[in-house]
Write an enzyme that holds these catalytic residues in place. Structure first.
Site, PDB file in Angstrom:
ATOM      1  N   HIS A  25       0.870  -1.386  -0.111  1.00  7.42           N
ATOM      2  CA  HIS A  25      -0.081  -0.039  -0.153  1.00  7.42           C
ATOM      3  C   HIS A  25       0.967   1.442   0.115  1.00  7.42           C
ATOM      4  O   HIS A  25       0.681   2.255  -0.821  1.00  7.42           O
ATOM      5  CB  HIS A  25      -0.783  -0.007   1.294  1.00  7.42           C
ATOM      6  CG  HIS A  25      -1.676   1.201   1.300  1.00  7.42           C
ATOM      7  ND1 HIS A  25      -3.100   1.342   0.809  1.00  7.42           N
ATOM      8  CD2 HIS A  25      -1.512   2.276   2.100  1.00  7.42           C
ATOM      9  CE1 HIS A  25      -3.362   2.624   1.097  1.00  7.42           C
ATOM     10  NE2 HIS A  25      -2.405   3.472   2.060  1.00  7.42           N
ATOM     11  N   GLU A  26       1.961   1.227   0.858  1.00  9.90           N
ATOM     12  CA  GLU A  26       2.762   2.412   0.997  1.00  9.90           C
ATOM     13  C   GLU A  26       3.604   2.674  -0.111  1.00  9.90           C
ATOM     14  O   GLU A  26       3.806   3.648  -0.787  1.00  9.90           O
ATOM     15  CB  GLU A  26       3.556   2.335   2.157  1.00  9.90           C
ATOM     16  CG  GLU A  26       2.780   2.353   3.580  1.00  9.90           C
ATOM     17  CD  GLU A  26       1.924   3.587   3.686  1.00  9.90           C
ATOM     18  OE1 GLU A  26       1.996   4.651   3.046  1.00  9.90           O
ATOM     19  OE2 GLU A  26       0.751   3.403   4.304  1.00  9.90           O
ATOM     20  N   HIS A  64       1.694   4.128  -2.922  1.00  6.95           N
ATOM     21  CA  HIS A  64       1.540   5.735  -2.671  1.00  6.95           C
ATOM     22  C   HIS A  64       2.711   6.372  -3.402  1.00  6.95           C
ATOM     23  O   HIS A  64       2.833   7.125  -3.873  1.00  6.95           O
ATOM     24  CB  HIS A  64       1.364   6.093  -1.122  1.00  6.95           C
ATOM     25  CG  HIS A  64      -0.032   6.133  -0.423  1.00  6.95           C
ATOM     26  ND1 HIS A  64      -0.789   6.784  -1.003  1.00  6.95           N
ATOM     27  CD2 HIS A  64      -0.162   5.560   0.626  1.00  6.95           C
ATOM     28  CE1 HIS A  64      -2.011   6.733  -0.131  1.00  6.95           C
ATOM     29  NE2 HIS A  64      -1.380   5.912   0.851  1.00  6.95           N
ATOM     30  N   GLU A  66      -6.291   7.083  -1.260  1.00  7.26           N
ATOM     31  CA  GLU A  66      -6.409   5.909  -0.550  1.00  7.26           C
ATOM     32  C   GLU A  66      -6.994   4.842  -1.164  1.00  7.26           C
ATOM     33  O   GLU A  66      -6.189   3.550  -1.189  1.00  7.26           O
ATOM     34  CB  GLU A  66      -7.076   6.222   0.700  1.00  7.26           C
ATOM     35  CG  GLU A  66      -6.283   7.127   1.797  1.00  7.26           C
ATOM     36  CD  GLU A  66      -4.788   6.577   2.053  1.00  7.26           C
ATOM     37  OE1 GLU A  66      -4.621   5.265   2.396  1.00  7.26           O
ATOM     38  OE2 GLU A  66      -3.786   7.096   2.293  1.00  7.26           O
TER      39      GLU A  66
END
Length: 157
Positions: free
Chosen positions: A7-8, A11, A86
């Site tokens: 997930h990071e 980003h 997100e």
């Protein structure tokens, strides 16, 4: 852990921090610009014709008031984009680590938040678990975990 890291990384791959910084900067520029225009217009309307013109103090106070109002409206735009990024990072995390691992990471995070008091300082700092109601939901930077999990589960592989 793989789901959270994915997930990071998503980003980073999406350039989210740079984009958020640019969006916030553009919003701030518009806020300052339109606050000054509105303050000038209102102060001219409020000044009498026989005056020398609007006072500096009146324009300054009006500018500050309009910056607060327009700043709050700008926060709505920034928060909406943040919620959208997100969802994109969740989808990117699912592509990198797998849908199961990303969903499991969100479910684990959700169960962690459900076990503690929401106002405990270390947990409250995350601001990703609460589900604001009504108008306050517009100011949330993260979508509710339930919605993120549901969107991942509904997504095609």
């Amino acid at each position: 852990v793989e789901g959270v890291l994915a997930h990071e990384i998503a980003h980073i791959a999406n350039g989210d921090m740079v984009t958020m910084t640019l969006i916030q900067g553009v919003i701030n520029a518009f806020v300052m610009f339109f606050a000054r225009i509105a303050a000038f217009a209102v102060s001219n309307l409020l000044s009498r014709d026989d005056d020398e013109g609007p006072s500096f103090m009146m324009q300054w106070v009006l500018t500050m008031a309009f910056e607060v109002v327009f700043g709050i409206l700008g926060m709505l735009i920034v928060a909406a984009f943040s919620r959208m990024r997100e969802y994109r990072a969740d989808a990117g995390g699912a592509q990198l680590a797998g849908k199961y691992k990303m969903t499991a990471a969100l479910k684990n995070l959700q169960s962690t938040f459900n076990q503690v008091q929401p106002d405990e300082a270390p947990i409250a700092a995350f601001k990703i678990s609460n589900k604001p109601k009504g108008f306050l939901a517009l100011f949330s930077t993260h979508p509710p975990l339930e919605d993120r999990i549901a969107r991942l589960q509904a997504a095609q592989n």
